[in-house]
Scaffold this motif. Sequence first.
Motif, PDB file in Angstrom:
ATOM      1  N   TYR A 183      -3.145 -63.369  45.076  1.00 51.33           N
ATOM      2  CA  TYR A 183      -4.095 -64.358  45.489  1.00 51.33           C
ATOM      3  C   TYR A 183      -4.393 -65.296  44.234  1.00 51.33           C
ATOM      4  CZ  TYR A 183      -4.678 -61.139  49.703  1.00 51.33           C
ATOM      5  OH  TYR A 183      -4.541 -60.242  50.483  1.00 51.33           O
ATOM      6  N   ARG A 202     -11.853 -72.429  56.287  1.00 56.30           N
ATOM      7  CA  ARG A 202     -10.454 -72.134  57.046  1.00 56.30           C
ATOM      8  C   ARG A 202      -9.761 -73.404  56.902  1.00 56.30           C
ATOM      9  NH1 ARG A 202     -13.209 -69.377  62.367  1.00 56.30           N
ATOM     10  NH2 ARG A 202     -13.032 -67.311  61.696  1.00 56.30           N
ATOM     11  N   GLY A 256      -7.723 -73.279  53.796  1.00 55.70           N
ATOM     12  CA  GLY A 256      -6.755 -72.002  53.674  1.00 55.70           C
ATOM     13  C   GLY A 256      -7.214 -70.841  52.847  1.00 55.70           C
ATOM     14  N   LEU A 266      -9.597 -67.328  52.199  1.00 53.91           N
ATOM     15  CA  LEU A 266     -10.018 -66.244  52.996  1.00 53.91           C
ATOM     16  C   LEU A 266     -11.438 -65.764  52.541  1.00 53.91           C
ATOM     17  CD1 LEU A 266      -6.593 -64.324  51.983  1.00 53.91           C
ATOM     18  CD2 LEU A 266      -7.261 -65.542  54.048  1.00 53.91           C
ATOM     19  N   ASP A 300     -13.929 -64.299  55.575  1.00 56.25           N
ATOM     20  CA  ASP A 300     -13.161 -64.288  56.878  1.00 56.25           C
ATOM     21  C   ASP A 300     -12.145 -63.081  57.039  1.00 56.25           C
ATOM     22  OD1 ASP A 300     -12.505 -65.478  59.194  1.00 56.25           O
ATOM     23  OD2 ASP A 300     -11.438 -67.074  58.520  1.00 56.25           O
ATOM     24  N   PRO A 301     -12.416 -62.275  58.026  1.00 55.75           N
ATOM     25  CA  PRO A 301     -11.402 -61.185  58.184  1.00 55.75           C
ATOM     26  C   PRO A 301     -10.264 -61.509  58.936  1.00 55.75           C
ATOM     27  CG  PRO A 301     -13.443 -60.850  59.173  1.00 55.75           C
ATOM     28  CD  PRO A 301     -13.629 -61.848  58.516  1.00 55.75           C
ATOM     29  N   GLY A 302     -10.731 -62.667  59.745  1.00 49.00           N
ATOM     30  CA  GLY A 302      -9.439 -63.169  60.859  1.00 49.00           C
ATOM     31  C   GLY A 302      -9.301 -62.322  61.779  1.00 49.00           C
ATOM     32  N   GLU A 303      -8.264 -62.723  62.735  1.00 48.09           N
ATOM     33  CA  GLU A 303      -7.771 -61.618  63.733  1.00 48.09           C
ATOM     34  C   GLU A 303      -9.063 -61.513  64.763  1.00 48.09           C
ATOM     35  OE1 GLU A 303      -6.448 -57.896  62.485  1.00 48.09           O
ATOM     36  OE2 GLU A 303      -4.922 -58.785  61.139  1.00 48.09           O
ATOM     37  N   GLY A 304      -9.869 -62.700  64.798  1.00 47.59           N
ATOM     38  CA  GLY A 304     -10.847 -62.796  65.958  1.00 47.59           C
ATOM     39  C   GLY A 304     -12.069 -62.027  65.452  1.00 47.59           C
ATOM     40  N   ARG A 305     -12.073 -61.494  64.361  1.00 47.13           N
ATOM     41  CA  ARG A 305     -13.287 -60.608  63.997  1.00 47.13           C
ATOM     42  C   ARG A 305     -14.314 -61.561  63.289  1.00 47.13           C
ATOM     43  NH1 ARG A 305     -10.666 -56.071  60.108  1.00 47.13           N
ATOM     44  NH2 ARG A 305      -9.621 -57.847  59.633  1.00 47.13           N
ATOM     45  N   PRO A 331     -16.809 -63.337  60.746  1.00 41.75           N
ATOM     46  CA  PRO A 331     -16.985 -63.471  59.364  1.00 41.75           C
ATOM     47  C   PRO A 331     -18.083 -62.740  58.836  1.00 41.75           C
ATOM     48  CG  PRO A 331     -17.577 -65.567  60.395  1.00 41.75           C
ATOM     49  CD  PRO A 331     -17.143 -64.587  61.545  1.00 41.75           C
ATOM     50  N   ARG A 377      -7.185 -67.817  47.853  1.00 42.82           N
ATOM     51  CA  ARG A 377      -6.078 -67.645  49.045  1.00 42.82           C
ATOM     52  C   ARG A 377      -5.146 -67.266  48.541  1.00 42.82           C
ATOM     53  NH1 ARG A 377      -5.947 -73.656  47.078  1.00 42.82           N
ATOM     54  NH2 ARG A 377      -6.997 -74.333  49.203  1.00 42.82           N
TER      55      ARG A 377
END
Length: 263
Positions: free
Chosen positions: A67, A89, A92, A94, A238-243, A245, A261
């Motif tokens: 990272y 977001r 880019g 995280l 931001d854990p991503g995958e619809g989870r 933040p 990032r």
Amino acid sequence: MRFSRLLPWIILVVCTGAGAALADWRPVTHEPWPAPEAPISHREQTLESSTGRTLRAHLVLFDSRRYRLAVLDLGPELAPTSAWLERLRAAGLLAAVNGGFFHADGQPLGLVIAEGRSLSRFETVKPLSGVLYDDGRGIHLERRARFQSRPGIDALIQSGPYLVERGQAVRGLSTQDVSRRTFIATDWRRHWILGATRDGLTLAELAEALATPGALAPWPVERALNLDGGSSTGFLFDPGEGRAPIELRARRPVRNLVGVRAR
């Protein structure tokens, strides 16, 4: 945090005696730390001190081989925390915390390089004792006097004070001003932590907590730097995958973010 709020800190560093009692910190959180080779991860850590203070901190742990550090400028209009997720977001990133200090008109205090663009000039005022930057080859945290500009630096924040150096809490830090804090710490190998506290504590207390093995990091902290704190303290992962933040909202708008990032 506006530059005017730095002035009491400067006075306190000069006036605070070295004999002030320091706290011993012990973790209340007993879940195992993520493995050193794990990808970027979030941890909420709770500590208790021998003086009766509780410290809750949001931490994001990452490996600089995988990272990069980024600085995201939010502009002199000082974007509120509600705008962080969209900006993060789009860039880019995280995870991010609030970055450096700024003047009342929104101009950064000290040198800031965001996305390769220099926004301000290098400063030598005492509180800005550290330089945090990424030059594409890795993440660096150095004392101001040792920093030398070079090609390839596309993310940089001048901030301070230094909290931990060579594994020891820096002496002479304020034991008076109790505020929420934002910081970055490293074992000076490849492991890094961006953190923000939910509770108020002094700079000296934060330094002692960071220097305590296992308290705020799963590895020995070799050096750590204070970022803007107080009402500017904010954190976003931001854990991503619809989870959803994970967020600690700053109480006022800030000028820039320090984020992470993927390479």
